[in-house]
Design a protein around this motif. Structure first.
Motif, PDB file in Angstrom:
ATOM      1  N   TRP A  94       0.828  -1.093   0.185  1.00  0.00           N
ATOM      2  CA  TRP A  94      -0.008  -0.105  -0.088  1.00  0.00           C
ATOM      3  C   TRP A  94       1.021   1.209  -0.076  1.00  0.00           C
ATOM      4  O   TRP A  94       2.058   1.380   0.608  1.00  0.00           O
ATOM      5  CB  TRP A  94      -0.711   0.134   1.294  1.00  0.00           C
ATOM      6  N   LYS A  95       0.403   2.214  -0.657  1.00  0.00           N
ATOM      7  CA  LYS A  95       1.015   3.510  -0.584  1.00  0.00           C
ATOM      8  C   LYS A  95      -0.046   4.472  -0.001  1.00  0.00           C
ATOM      9  O   LYS A  95      -1.071   4.474  -0.407  1.00  0.00           O
ATOM     10  CB  LYS A  95       1.406   4.307  -2.086  1.00  0.00           C
ATOM     11  N   CYS A 107      -3.457   5.620  -1.792  1.00  0.00           N
ATOM     12  CA  CYS A 107      -3.180   6.246  -3.038  1.00  0.00           C
ATOM     13  C   CYS A 107      -3.591   5.222  -4.041  1.00  0.00           C
ATOM     14  O   CYS A 107      -3.463   4.088  -3.971  1.00  0.00           O
ATOM     15  CB  CYS A 107      -1.685   6.560  -2.874  1.00  0.00           C
ATOM     16  N   VAL A 108      -3.968   5.925  -5.158  1.00  0.00           N
ATOM     17  CA  VAL A 108      -4.231   5.128  -6.485  1.00  0.00           C
ATOM     18  C   VAL A 108      -2.951   5.157  -7.618  1.00  0.00           C
ATOM     19  O   VAL A 108      -2.210   6.022  -7.372  1.00  0.00           O
ATOM     20  CB  VAL A 108      -5.398   5.353  -6.972  1.00  0.00           C
ATOM     21  N   PRO A 109      -2.888   4.101  -8.237  1.00  0.00           N
ATOM     22  CA  PRO A 109      -1.935   4.172  -9.594  1.00  0.00           C
ATOM     23  C   PRO A 109      -2.120   5.304 -10.378  1.00  0.00           C
ATOM     24  O   PRO A 109      -3.403   5.864 -10.241  1.00  0.00           O
ATOM     25  CB  PRO A 109      -1.816   2.841 -10.306  1.00  0.00           C
ATOM     26  N   VAL A 113      -8.826   6.871 -10.687  1.00  0.00           N
ATOM     27  CA  VAL A 113      -9.652   7.817 -10.074  1.00  0.00           C
ATOM     28  C   VAL A 113      -9.350   7.466  -8.503  1.00  0.00           C
ATOM     29  O   VAL A 113      -9.566   6.389  -8.022  1.00  0.00           O
ATOM     30  CB  VAL A 113     -11.318   7.433 -10.360  1.00  0.00           C
ATOM     31  N   GLY A 114      -9.319   8.602  -7.792  1.00  0.00           N
ATOM     32  CA  GLY A 114      -9.135   8.587  -6.315  1.00  0.00           C
ATOM     33  C   GLY A 114      -7.856   9.452  -5.811  1.00  0.00           C
ATOM     34  O   GLY A 114      -7.695  10.538  -6.500  1.00  0.00           O
ATOM     35  N   VAL A 115      -7.316   9.159  -4.642  1.00  0.00           N
ATOM     36  CA  VAL A 115      -6.214  10.062  -4.025  1.00  0.00           C
ATOM     37  C   VAL A 115      -5.026   9.740  -4.952  1.00  0.00           C
ATOM     38  O   VAL A 115      -4.356   8.354  -4.855  1.00  0.00           O
ATOM     39  CB  VAL A 115      -6.035   9.719  -2.519  1.00  0.00           C
ATOM     40  N   GLN A 116      -4.465  10.872  -5.688  1.00  0.00           N
ATOM     41  CA  GLN A 116      -3.452  10.771  -6.146  1.00  0.00           C
ATOM     42  C   GLN A 116      -2.127  11.039  -5.583  1.00  0.00           C
ATOM     43  O   GLN A 116      -2.176  12.030  -4.640  1.00  0.00           O
ATOM     44  CB  GLN A 116      -3.328  11.589  -7.483  1.00  0.00           C
ATOM     45  N   CYS A 117      -1.092  10.093  -5.366  1.00  0.00           N
ATOM     46  CA  CYS A 117       0.132  10.727  -4.548  1.00  0.00           C
ATOM     47  C   CYS A 117       1.337  10.329  -5.597  1.00  0.00           C
ATOM     48  O   CYS A 117       1.357   9.594  -6.470  1.00  0.00           O
ATOM     49  CB  CYS A 117       0.395   9.578  -3.519  1.00  0.00           C
ATOM     50  N   PRO A 118       2.276  11.406  -5.557  1.00  0.00           N
ATOM     51  CA  PRO A 118       3.658  11.165  -6.314  1.00  0.00           C
ATOM     52  C   PRO A 118       4.137   9.978  -6.319  1.00  0.00           C
ATOM     53  O   PRO A 118       3.994   9.358  -5.195  1.00  0.00           O
ATOM     54  CB  PRO A 118       4.227  12.334  -5.967  1.00  0.00           C
TER      55      PRO A 118
END
Length: 118
Positions: A94-95, A107-109, A113-118
């Motif tokens: 998980w991230k 975070c999602v890939p 759609v969802g929480v974007q994380c770098p």
């Protein structure tokens, strides 16, 4: 030869006695291995154009091992965005990103759609 280990330890202590090193920069992201336990809490977005019915779900994440980022409690509360619950009980990678309220967001890939994380 036990004295070799002692000499190495003394040398390391002497090198560390200079100026204090700065702590690493805090990051809001954590990568870990853990098992999800859904709480079956679903908050719909109530978007009339959304055929699948996306919403926010809450779960407990049982942390097995932190791969990067800050150390966490063994069980944390997480939230994620989707149209159905993520499967319970499987160990997965998980991230997460820490939210303002202390809850972690999954975070999602990229491109999802969802929480974007770098």
């Amino acid at each position: 030869m036990p004295w070799r280990h002692s000499a190495t330890l003394v040398g390391a202590l002497m090198l560390g006695s200079g100026a204090a090193a700065e702590p690493p920069a805090a990051t809001p992201y954590v990568e870990l291995i853990g098992r999800l336990e859904n709480l079956h809490d679903y908050q719909s977005t109530n978007d009339p154009d959304d055929v699948l019915g996306h919403g926010w779900m809450t779960a407990r994440l049982h942390v097995s091992r932190v791969l990067s980022g800050q150390r966490l409690a063994r069980v944390i509360t997480v939230r994620y965005f989707g149209h159905t619950h993520i499967r319970d009980g499987r160990k997965m990678r998980w991230k997460l990103r820490r939210g303002d309220d202390g809850t972690y967001l999954i975070c999602v890939p990229p491109g999802s759609v969802g929480v974007q994380c770098p």
